[in-house]
Design an enzyme around this catalytic site. Structure first.
Site, PDB file in Angstrom:
ATOM      1  N   SER A  22       1.003  -0.968   0.098  1.00  0.00           N
ATOM      2  CA  SER A  22      -0.015   0.066  -0.211  1.00  0.00           C
ATOM      3  C   SER A  22       0.755   1.269   0.044  1.00  0.00           C
ATOM      4  O   SER A  22       1.837   1.409  -0.719  1.00  0.00           O
ATOM      5  CB  SER A  22      -0.890  -0.192   1.199  1.00  0.00           C
ATOM      6  N   HIS A  49      -2.639  -1.137  -3.238  1.00  0.00           N
ATOM      7  CA  HIS A  49      -3.717  -0.188  -3.211  1.00  0.00           C
ATOM      8  C   HIS A  49      -3.753   1.260  -3.608  1.00  0.00           C
ATOM      9  O   HIS A  49      -2.565   2.095  -3.742  1.00  0.00           O
ATOM     10  CB  HIS A  49      -3.947   0.476  -1.583  1.00  0.00           C
ATOM     11  N   ASP A 141      -4.738  -4.772   5.473  1.00  0.00           N
ATOM     12  CA  ASP A 141      -4.962  -5.737   4.427  1.00  0.00           C
ATOM     13  C   ASP A 141      -3.764  -6.553   4.212  1.00  0.00           C
ATOM     14  O   ASP A 141      -2.424  -6.116   4.284  1.00  0.00           O
ATOM     15  CB  ASP A 141      -5.355  -4.824   3.298  1.00  0.00           C
TER      16      ASP A 141
END
Length: 204
Positions: A22, A49, A141
């Site tokens: 991310s 992401h 995540d």
């Protein structure tokens, strides 16, 4: 130094690599892609992401520094060795059989693409063949996805939080699994080469 934490049964090919990142991930992924040799034979599946409405130029960026091709896959595409597959914005990247699924299924933890979704699908499809990697990023995540990889016999790698631009994702992963390897980014490329080549030699 790479720190092995668990011992796996020998003999499994390790030829499916899944990576989640991310915040800070573009820099990390570019460094990794640059470190991989042209004869790296495992496909690598990447979830980063990104904003749902913005075009992603990550495949072009990776291709510009890597000896391996990088692209957004099409839904139903056959998996090829030695390719960097990047999840398109606002789409999950999943593995099923020998094909790649690109879907707009429900978000997971507010994310689409979801690292957990990729890791879970890879673990269910390929089991011990999977190498799961969690890199820099915010939130959590990837932690549960890495748990799935480990539960179904795959290898788990976490970037050392002290080395990560954003340590939250690696830190959360470490709360869920004891990884097989905890490494700084600079050691990840050589480690993946060693693990996938070792698997290749076992198969020959």
């Amino acid at each position: 130094m790479a720190t092995p934490a668990l011992q796996k049964a020998p003999g499994h090919p390790r030829d499916i690599v899944v990576i989640g990142a991310s915040a800070g991930g573009v820099t990390a992924l570019l460094a990794l892609a640059k470190a991989l040799p042209a004869d790296f034979s495992a496909p690598i599946f990447i979830v980063l992401h990104v904003g749902a409405t913005l075009p992603s130029i990550l495949p072009q960026l990776l291709s510009s520094v890597s000896k391996l091709p990088a692209r957004h896959p099409q839904n139903g595409e056959l998996i090829e060795p030695g390719v960097l597959y990047v999840a398109p914005p606002d789409h999950h990247l999943l593995l099923e059989g020998d094909r790649i699924l690109v879907t707009q299924g429900p978000k997971e933890k507010r994310f689409r693409p979801s690292i957990d979704a990729l890791f879970r699908s890879a673990a269910r499809t390929y089991g011990p063949r999977v190498i799961g990697v969690v890199l820099t990023g915010y939130l959590n995540d990837g932690a549960l996805g890495l748990w799935w990889v480990q539960q179904l016999g795959g290898l788990t790698i976490v970037q050392d939080p002290l080395d990560a631009e954003q340590p939250a994702m690696p830190t959360h992963a470490l709360e869920v699994v004891v990884p097989d390897y905890l490494v700084p980014l600079a050691q990840l490329g050589p480690l993946l080469v060693r693990l996938t080549r070792a698997a290749k030699s076992v198969m020959q």
